[in-house]
Design an enzyme around this catalytic site. Structure first.
Site, PDB file in Angstrom:
ATOM      1  N   SER A   7      41.744  31.512  66.407  1.00 21.28           N
ATOM      2  CA  SER A   7      42.826  32.349  65.867  1.00 21.28           C
ATOM      3  C   SER A   7      42.679  32.475  64.358  1.00 21.28           C
ATOM      4  O   SER A   7      42.985  33.510  63.773  1.00 21.28           O
ATOM      5  CB  SER A   7      44.173  31.707  66.180  1.00 21.28           C
ATOM      6  OG  SER A   7      44.338  31.605  67.565  1.00 21.28           O
ATOM      7  N   THR A  61      31.124  37.742  74.173  1.00 20.32           N
ATOM      8  CA  THR A  61      30.875  38.548  75.374  1.00 20.32           C
ATOM      9  C   THR A  61      29.607  39.390  75.213  1.00 20.32           C
ATOM     10  O   THR A  61      29.341  39.911  74.123  1.00 20.32           O
ATOM     11  CB  THR A  61      32.090  39.463  75.645  1.00 20.32           C
ATOM     12  OG1 THR A  61      33.271  38.661  75.683  1.00 20.32           O
ATOM     13  CG2 THR A  61      31.956  40.200  76.971  1.00 20.32           C
ATOM     14  N   GLU A  88      40.751  38.298  71.912  1.00 22.82           N
ATOM     15  CA  GLU A  88      41.077  39.300  70.878  1.00 22.82           C
ATOM     16  C   GLU A  88      42.503  39.136  70.349  1.00 22.82           C
ATOM     17  O   GLU A  88      43.250  40.094  70.229  1.00 22.82           O
ATOM     18  CB  GLU A  88      40.846  40.718  71.399  1.00 22.82           C
ATOM     19  CG  GLU A  88      39.359  40.954  71.627  1.00 22.82           C
ATOM     20  CD  GLU A  88      38.974  42.418  71.636  1.00 22.82           C
ATOM     21  OE1 GLU A  88      39.577  43.189  70.880  1.00 22.82           O
ATOM     22  OE2 GLU A  88      38.057  42.759  72.372  1.00 22.82           O
TER      23      GLU A  88
HETATM   24  C1  LIG Z   1      35.840  34.950  78.032  1.00 24.30           C
HETATM   25  C2  LIG Z   1      36.007  35.069  76.573  1.00 24.30           C
HETATM   26  C3  LIG Z   1      35.389  36.107  75.888  1.00 24.30           C
HETATM   27  C4  LIG Z   1      35.500  36.202  74.488  1.00 24.30           C
HETATM   28  N1  LIG Z   1      34.786  37.175  73.822  1.00 24.30           N
HETATM   29  C5  LIG Z   1      34.728  37.131  72.467  1.00 24.30           C
HETATM   30  C6  LIG Z   1      33.843  37.994  71.739  1.00 24.30           C
HETATM   31  O1  LIG Z   1      33.159  38.851  72.339  1.00 24.30           O
HETATM   32  N2  LIG Z   1      33.770  37.887  70.399  1.00 24.30           N
HETATM   33  C7  LIG Z   1      34.513  36.969  69.722  1.00 24.30           C
HETATM   34  O2  LIG Z   1      34.370  36.894  68.506  1.00 24.30           O
HETATM   35  N3  LIG Z   1      35.358  36.140  70.361  1.00 24.30           N
HETATM   36  C8  LIG Z   1      35.485  36.181  71.719  1.00 24.30           C
HETATM   37  N4  LIG Z   1      36.334  35.325  72.388  1.00 24.30           N
HETATM   38  C9  LIG Z   1      37.112  34.358  71.618  1.00 24.30           C
HETATM   39  C10 LIG Z   1      38.608  34.607  71.609  1.00 24.30           C
HETATM   40  O3  LIG Z   1      38.899  35.728  70.829  1.00 24.30           O
HETATM   41  C11 LIG Z   1      39.303  33.320  71.123  1.00 24.30           C
HETATM   42  O4  LIG Z   1      39.218  32.417  72.183  1.00 24.30           O
HETATM   43  C12 LIG Z   1      40.708  33.564  70.699  1.00 24.30           C
HETATM   44  O5  LIG Z   1      40.769  34.320  69.530  1.00 24.30           O
HETATM   45  C13 LIG Z   1      41.504  32.256  70.499  1.00 24.30           C
HETATM   46  O6  LIG Z   1      40.828  31.317  69.742  1.00 24.30           O
HETATM   47  P1  LIG Z   1      40.682  29.796  70.253  1.00 24.30           P
HETATM   48  O7  LIG Z   1      40.178  29.859  71.625  1.00 24.30           O
HETATM   49  O8  LIG Z   1      39.877  29.057  69.277  1.00 24.30           O
HETATM   50  O9  LIG Z   1      42.156  29.228  70.289  1.00 24.30           O
HETATM   51  P2  LIG Z   1      42.977  28.546  69.076  1.00 24.30           P
HETATM   52  O10 LIG Z   1      42.930  29.434  67.899  1.00 24.30           O
HETATM   53  O11 LIG Z   1      42.521  27.155  68.908  1.00 24.30           O
HETATM   54  O12 LIG Z   1      44.440  28.552  69.639  1.00 24.30           O
HETATM   55  C14 LIG Z   1      44.961  27.559  70.525  1.00 24.30           C
HETATM   56  C15 LIG Z   1      46.432  27.842  70.772  1.00 24.30           C
HETATM   57  O13 LIG Z   1      47.163  27.722  69.565  1.00 24.30           O
HETATM   58  C16 LIG Z   1      47.869  28.885  69.269  1.00 24.30           C
HETATM   59  N5  LIG Z   1      47.876  29.142  67.831  1.00 24.30           N
HETATM   60  C17 LIG Z   1      46.836  29.085  66.968  1.00 24.30           C
HETATM   61  N6  LIG Z   1      47.234  29.392  65.730  1.00 24.30           N
HETATM   62  C18 LIG Z   1      48.553  29.671  65.794  1.00 24.30           C
HETATM   63  C19 LIG Z   1      49.551  30.045  64.846  1.00 24.30           C
HETATM   64  N7  LIG Z   1      49.247  30.240  63.564  1.00 24.30           N
HETATM   65  N8  LIG Z   1      50.810  30.242  65.287  1.00 24.30           N
HETATM   66  C20 LIG Z   1      51.120  30.075  66.592  1.00 24.30           C
HETATM   67  N9  LIG Z   1      50.230  29.693  67.529  1.00 24.30           N
HETATM   68  C21 LIG Z   1      48.955  29.498  67.136  1.00 24.30           C
HETATM   69  C22 LIG Z   1      47.108  29.965  69.996  1.00 24.30           C
HETATM   70  O14 LIG Z   1      47.945  31.085  70.246  1.00 24.30           O
HETATM   71  C23 LIG Z   1      46.687  29.245  71.260  1.00 24.30           C
HETATM   72  O15 LIG Z   1      47.734  29.271  72.191  1.00 24.30           O
HETATM   73  C24 LIG Z   1      36.289  35.260  73.774  1.00 24.30           C
HETATM   74  C25 LIG Z   1      36.960  34.263  74.488  1.00 24.30           C
HETATM   75  C26 LIG Z   1      36.810  34.138  75.851  1.00 24.30           C
HETATM   76  C27 LIG Z   1      37.501  33.002  76.529  1.00 24.30           C
END
Ligand SMILES: Cc1cc2nc3c(=O)[nH]c(=O)nc-3n(C[C@H](O)[C@H](O)[C@H](O)COP(=O)(O)OP(=O)(O)OC[C@H]3O[C@@H](n4cnc5c(N)ncnc54)[C@H](O)[C@@H]3O)c2cc1C
Lengths: 251, 388
Positions: free
Chosen positions: B134, B160, B369
């Site tokens: 995030s 992806t 996203e």
């Molecule tokens: C199948 C798949 C395909 C993907 N494809 C791509 C891609 O093509 N390119 C790419 O770049 N990324 C891709 N992603 C990554 C995706 O965009 C991230 O997983 C997503 O942005 C969330 O990041 P994180 O998983 O690190 O979760 P974290 O950021 O660690 O979040 C964990 C939890 O904490 C919450 N949280 C975090 N910060 C805050 C805040 N400030 N306030 C409130 N809540 C918060 C989040 O909402 C979440 O519930 C993909 C992910 C998956 C699973």
């Protein structure tokens, strides 16, 4: 080579048909209109011929209300070159002969080597227009074709008949009606759809042709009644046979 | 009077064609591909022939020059049948092709777009890192200039379409120094598969989108020429935000399609399944669930279509609506798959029933996203909650 394909717009086969308030026609609201599935085989066949031998123009023709334009565009998106709509009034009833005459009035002005149609339209299920067009033009007609080869100005078509296959040869021009299995119609690709959008459709107004038959009424099929259990095991067989004979009258 | 809710003819024709394709080509294979966690090069090729890649790219570059709205309708139709195939299409168009088209120079566009638009090859967009999800500003991947080359070091996760033979390369965001205001400066680079020092590994054991490729990327002294820099040095952050604004619309379309597919499965099942001598759809508890699903889907659809329409008009307001549409459509999908499983009873928990796959595939939509939480943050900022 010049190929004409006659097409009709029909309700999507998945549409739940509602009968109109006049009890003679179907209610057109909420209908998703599509290119008649058998006509898709005809269009596909024409395009495949064009792709195989090159230097071919495929023209699709429809008789129907303004909305039929979208069926023509589907055919153009698949790869047809030109489209002609003979426009009828929205609620005009045309019998098969009137449709065939309307088609022939346009076809007579065109050059062609082959006319393809679907074997039937899945809404009225009359299976008449193709043969009637052939008759009016005094051309040979082969119905229900499941395979087609063109060679030396002749067409060789296969027809699936009860228990076998019939091979028919005809001179050209001829009218052929397409059966399922003739080919695998393509999905209109985006490129074709974008091109179809830009192609003008030649629209003409239908000269009124009086229908010679009249639809008296349209009804839903009877709702199926619940089944009946006559008994169990071998003892029930005589009773079952009796009922099938006397009540259901199916054997 | 200009308010008109009829879809343009282009979108209607694309919907019909993609629906037929999804029903006849994708539906019969979706379960098996999901079971085996298998990406299908054949289906990808067929989707390419249909023209599903390079939607909004001009024809001269191999695309189809369609409206964004038509693209949304197509993704919706794919997701109505299978999330994985919709994901391949949405990610490749929005994240793979998009940045090259919008920010690339002529040479880069000519070099990559034609083969990416046919779907012969896919392209990934590498933003997320293990410590920067995030918080995209937490990026650690760095690029340092050496003569006329850039040396990239770092890693990316969850990308992806970015590994296997199907993939031609990736756009990768890296730190290239610091800006005048002291903040980190980001720049994007195009890195082709096979470049020494670049390794892309396919990630396995996913819960959802099992027939779509997700990859982990490793850069170890990976050297790329200056010509591979996307746009200008220092534009990486802006490029990323812009890409996500548009990309969110395609995730919204996946949510809408997923919701619609789940609703149709539930309605059909509820009318067929009998308990207490009657179809279960006639029990008010189920009927009201179905009524809620149908209503929310309608609302979701017009929010998304309006956002896409604004985008097609080139109106900047679409950015706010794209966040709203992504948030709303993915949460409507959540409620729909949940109701749909409930309506299926025990059978909804069995792989034999498609709804089981929809239930899993939906889950990503509230995370990828921009998570729902982050989107609420974005929207609340846009509407001025934090301004004094
Ligand atoms: C199948 C798949 C395909 C993907 N494809 C791509 C891609 O093509 N390119 C790419 O770049 N990324 C891709 N992603 C990554 C995706 O965009 C991230 O997983 C997503 O942005 C969330 O990041 P994180 O998983 O690190 O979760 P974290 O950021 O660690 O979040 C964990 C939890 O904490 C919450 N949280 C975090 N910060 C805050 C805040 N400030 N306030 C409130 N809540 C918060 C989040 O909402 C979440 O519930 C993909 C992910 C998956 C699973």
């Amino acid at each position: 080579m010049k190929i004409l394909v006659c097409v009709k717009q029909v309700p999507d086969t998945e549409t739940r048909i509602k009968i109109g308030s006049d009890k003679k026609s179907i209610d057109a609201t909420d209908i998703n209109w599509i290119l008649n599935p058998y006509d898709e085989y005809a269009v596909e066949e024409a395009i495949q011929i064009k792709e195989k031998q090159g230097d071919t123009i495929v023209t699709v023709i429809s008789v129907g209300p303004e909305r039929s334009v979208s069926a023509l565009r589907t055919a153009v998106a698949m790869g047809a070159d030109e489209a002609i709509l003979v426009k009828t009034d929205d609620d005009a009833y045309l019998d098969s002969l009137a449709v065939a005459k309307a088609l022939v009035s346009v076809i007579k002005e065109l050059e062609f080597d082959l006319i393809l149609c679907g074997k039937q339209a899945v809404d009225d299920d009359n299976l008449q227009v193709g043969p009637m067009v052939a008759e009016l033009l005094e051309l040979p007609c082969v119905t229900f074709i499941a395979d087609l080869k063109l060679e030396n100005g002749k067409a060789t078509a296969k027809r699936e008949i009860e228990g076998g296959t019939m091979v028919i040869e005809t001179s050209l021009p001829a009218v052929l009606t397409a059966e399922k299995g003739l080919n695998e119609p393509r999905y209109p690709a985006l490129r074709g759809i974008m091109m179809a959008k830009r192609k003008p459709i030649d629209e003409r107004q239908l000269q009124y042709i009086e229908p010679k038959i009249d639809v008296v009424s349209v009804e839903y099929p009877p709702t199926r009644k619940g089944g009946k259990i006559v008994g169990e095991g071998a003892e029930a067989v005589p009773e079952l046979v009796k009922l099938l004979k006397e009540e259901a009258k199916v054997i | 009077m200009s308010l008109n809710f009829d879809l343009p003819e282009e979108a209607v024709m694309i919907r019909d064609s993609v629906r037929d394709f999804a029903e006849n080509v994708i539906r019969p294979k979706a379960k098996e591909l999901d079971d085996q966690e298998k990406f299908s090069p054949e289906i990808t090729k067929q989707m390419g022939e249909l023209g599903l890649f390079g939607f909004c790219i001009p024809e001269e570059l191999g695309g189809n020059g369609c409206k964004y709205l038509s693209y949304m309708v197509a993704v919706e139709e794919l997701a109505r049948v299978d999330g994985s195939q919709a994901a391949t299409v949405a990610a490749h168009n929005s994240l793979g092709i998009g940045p090259i088209y919008f920010f690339g120079n002529d040479e880069q566009k000519q070099k990559y777009l034609p083969q990416l638009c046919t779907g012969e090859k896919l392209w990934g967009f590498g933003l997320t890192e293990s410590e920067a999800g995030s918080d995209a500003g937490g990026t650690k991947t760095k690029a340092e200039k050496q003569n006329n080359d850039w040396i990239i070091n770092g890693s990316k996760i969850f990308i992806t379409n970015a590994s296997s033979d199907a993939c031609l390369g990736v756009t990768v965001q890296a730190i290239t120094g610091s800006r005048a205001d002291g903040k980190k400066e980001y720049t994007c680079f195009l890195v082709e598969q096979g470049t020494p020092g670049f390794e892309a590994k396919t990630m396995h054991e996913k819960m959802m989108w099992r027939a779509s490729i997700t990859s982990e990327l490793f850069f170890e002294n990976c050297r790329v020429p200056d010509a591979n820099l996307l746009g200008k040095k220092g534009e990486g952050f802006h490029q990323m935000l812009d890409t996500l604004d548009r990309g969110r619309l395609s995730i919204a379309a996946m949510g809408l399609g997923c919701a619609q597919g789940a609703y149709e499965l539930a309605l059909k099942y509820a009318k067929e399944r009998k308990q207490f001598g009657k179809p279960i759809s006639t029990f008010q508890a189920n009927a009201f669930k179905l009524a809620d699903m149908a209503t929310e889907i309608e609302a979701a659809r017009y929010l998304l279509y309006r956002a896409a329409w604004l985008c097609d008009q080139g109106r900047n307001e679409y950015k706010k609506l794209s966040s709203m549409a992504k948030l709303y459509c993915s949460e409507v999908a959540h409620r729909c798959v949940d109701h749909a499983v409930q309506i299926h009873g025990g059978y909804g928990l069995m792989k034999e029933y498609d709804i089981e796959r929809f239930y899993r595939d939906q889950r990503l939509l509230e995370i990828g996203e921009g998570t729902s939480e982050i989107l609420r943050l974005v929207i609340s900022r846009q509407i001025g909650c934090y301004e004094k």
